[in-house]
Design a protein around this motif. Structure first.
Motif: not given
Length: 70
Positions: A10-26
């Motif tokens: 859920g935290a991953i989902w929310q982060t991607l929803e807020a910030h868009g595409e990211m590297t796995m490390a970011q």
């Protein structure tokens, strides 16, 4: 354990929803999750077909399925 995986997913989902595409490390740094919990959560989202991963040279980029960058 599955509750912790779900919470991390859920935290991953929310982060991607807020910030868009990211590297796995970011993404891992932003979510502040430790391995292997982060890896299990990413696997869960991938298995559920919720994320898309793209290999770029020496990194992997992750975004939500259906997300379109600018």
């Amino acid at each position: 354990m599955s509750e912790e995986i779900g919470t991390t997913a859920g935290a991953i989902w929310q982060t991607l929803e807020a910030h868009g595409e990211m590297t796995m490390a970011q993404l891992k740094k932003e979510v502040k999750a430790k391995s292997p919990l982060f890896d299990w959560a990413i696997g869960w989202l991938a298995r559920e077909d919720k994320i898309m991963m793209t290999v770029e040279k020496r990194s992997i980029r992750v975004c939500l399925k259906g997300w379109h960058g600018a």
